[in-house]
Design a protein around this motif. Sequence first.
Motif, PDB file in Angstrom:
ATOM      1  N   ASN A  28       0.853  -1.180   0.000  1.00  0.00           N
ATOM      2  CA  ASN A  28       0.000   0.000   0.000  1.00  0.00           C
ATOM      3  C   ASN A  28       0.892   1.234   0.000  1.00  0.00           C
ATOM      4  O   ASN A  28       1.729   1.410   0.887  1.00  0.00           O
ATOM      5  CB  ASN A  28      -0.872  -0.116   1.253  1.00  0.00           C
ATOM      6  N   THR A  29       0.725   2.084  -0.999  1.00  0.00           N
ATOM      7  CA  THR A  29       1.616   3.242  -1.133  1.00  0.00           C
ATOM      8  C   THR A  29       1.498   4.173   0.060  1.00  0.00           C
ATOM      9  O   THR A  29       2.481   4.746   0.490  1.00  0.00           O
ATOM     10  CB  THR A  29       1.226   4.077  -2.381  1.00  0.00           C
ATOM     11  N   LYS A  30       0.254   4.297   0.583  1.00  0.00           N
ATOM     12  CA  LYS A  30       0.083   5.254   1.672  1.00  0.00           C
ATOM     13  C   LYS A  30       0.875   4.823   2.910  1.00  0.00           C
ATOM     14  O   LYS A  30       1.492   5.654   3.573  1.00  0.00           O
ATOM     15  CB  LYS A  30      -1.402   5.434   2.010  1.00  0.00           C
ATOM     16  N   ASN A  32       8.132   6.430   5.053  1.00  0.00           N
ATOM     17  CA  ASN A  32       9.147   7.360   4.532  1.00  0.00           C
ATOM     18  C   ASN A  32       9.090   8.708   5.234  1.00  0.00           C
ATOM     19  O   ASN A  32      10.125   9.281   5.575  1.00  0.00           O
ATOM     20  CB  ASN A  32       8.936   7.579   3.033  1.00  0.00           C
ATOM     21  N   LYS A  58      12.453  -3.076   2.140  1.00  0.00           N
ATOM     22  CA  LYS A  58      11.276  -3.883   1.824  1.00  0.00           C
ATOM     23  C   LYS A  58      11.713  -5.339   1.725  1.00  0.00           C
ATOM     24  O   LYS A  58      12.773  -5.596   1.148  1.00  0.00           O
ATOM     25  CB  LYS A  58      10.717  -3.482   0.459  1.00  0.00           C
ATOM     26  N   PHE A  68       3.557   2.946   2.923  1.00  0.00           N
ATOM     27  CA  PHE A  68       4.989   3.116   2.623  1.00  0.00           C
ATOM     28  C   PHE A  68       5.368   4.603   2.671  1.00  0.00           C
ATOM     29  O   PHE A  68       6.426   4.959   3.198  1.00  0.00           O
ATOM     30  CB  PHE A  68       5.325   2.497   1.257  1.00  0.00           C
ATOM     31  N   ASP A  69       4.480   5.467   2.176  1.00  0.00           N
ATOM     32  CA  ASP A  69       4.729   6.915   2.249  1.00  0.00           C
ATOM     33  C   ASP A  69       4.814   7.363   3.714  1.00  0.00           C
ATOM     34  O   ASP A  69       5.632   8.213   4.059  1.00  0.00           O
ATOM     35  CB  ASP A  69       3.596   7.704   1.568  1.00  0.00           C
ATOM     36  N   TYR A  84      -0.690   7.571   8.621  1.00  0.00           N
ATOM     37  CA  TYR A  84      -1.467   6.678   7.745  1.00  0.00           C
ATOM     38  C   TYR A  84      -2.975   6.942   7.879  1.00  0.00           C
ATOM     39  O   TYR A  84      -3.712   6.850   6.907  1.00  0.00           O
ATOM     40  CB  TYR A  84      -1.156   5.222   8.096  1.00  0.00           C
TER      41      TYR A  84
END
Length: 244
Positions: free
Chosen positions: A123-125, A131, A158, A127-128, A242
């Motif tokens: 899920n990009t969110k 970060n 990852k 991972f964002d 998140y």
Amino acid sequence: MIGIISAMHDELAELLLVLKDKETFILGNREYYTGTLKQKQVVIVFSKWGKVAAALTTTQLISTFQPTEIIFTGVAGAINPNLNIGDIVYGTSLVQHDMDASPLFPTLEIPLLGKTYFKTILNTKLFDSVNYFQQNYFTFIQKKEAITFKITAPKITKGIIASGDEFISTDQSFQKIKKNIPNLQCVEMEGAAVAQVCDEYKIPFQIIRIISDKANDSAPVDFPAFTKKIASKYAKGILENYCS
Ligand code: ADE
């Protein structure tokens, strides 16, 4: 509703402090806390240690609260020698390193499920959020605490996470697991059990693990202090972002 699980109360303590409209449900000897975290409805629980504890908590969580997704956050021992204390592993798949029904089934394969690795939903969110946390690290973690645990520049990796009912602290266990599972990043005691339950109930699953030790007989970190002062602040920083 988002389900959030950790193995220890201390890992979730900071998140519970910012949970709004908190209600507590006691089921099967576990406390499930529902409420609002930023913009999202969540249910938070600590599973206790090991695969059985994690599986029973996840099953109860799913059947009682019907979450649309589950996120596990907690600490892990590094298997990849490039990982250091404080680094974050964003799990891409999970495996039960102590599953061995050979010669009836291949070593590591879950009998009758025909699977060895459980893939997470990438899920990009999330991972964002990981970060963002790493890039603003010292707004979340006090410098003095980071120095105590020799954390200077935490990395994000990852990869594969392995779980089993053993705290890995000898070179012999470390080497066996490393040899059996190529490209393994870290080892813990719950994630692959949660992943299996989520797989069977078709619930999207994600996992973040914070490296607390090197999973061998090198000097162990002060585990209770690490979970309370470091890991629980990672959980709060990443999951608040998140859920916003
Ligand atoms: N969780 C954190 N460190 C661990 C280790 N070395 N073995 C198993 N689970 C862990």
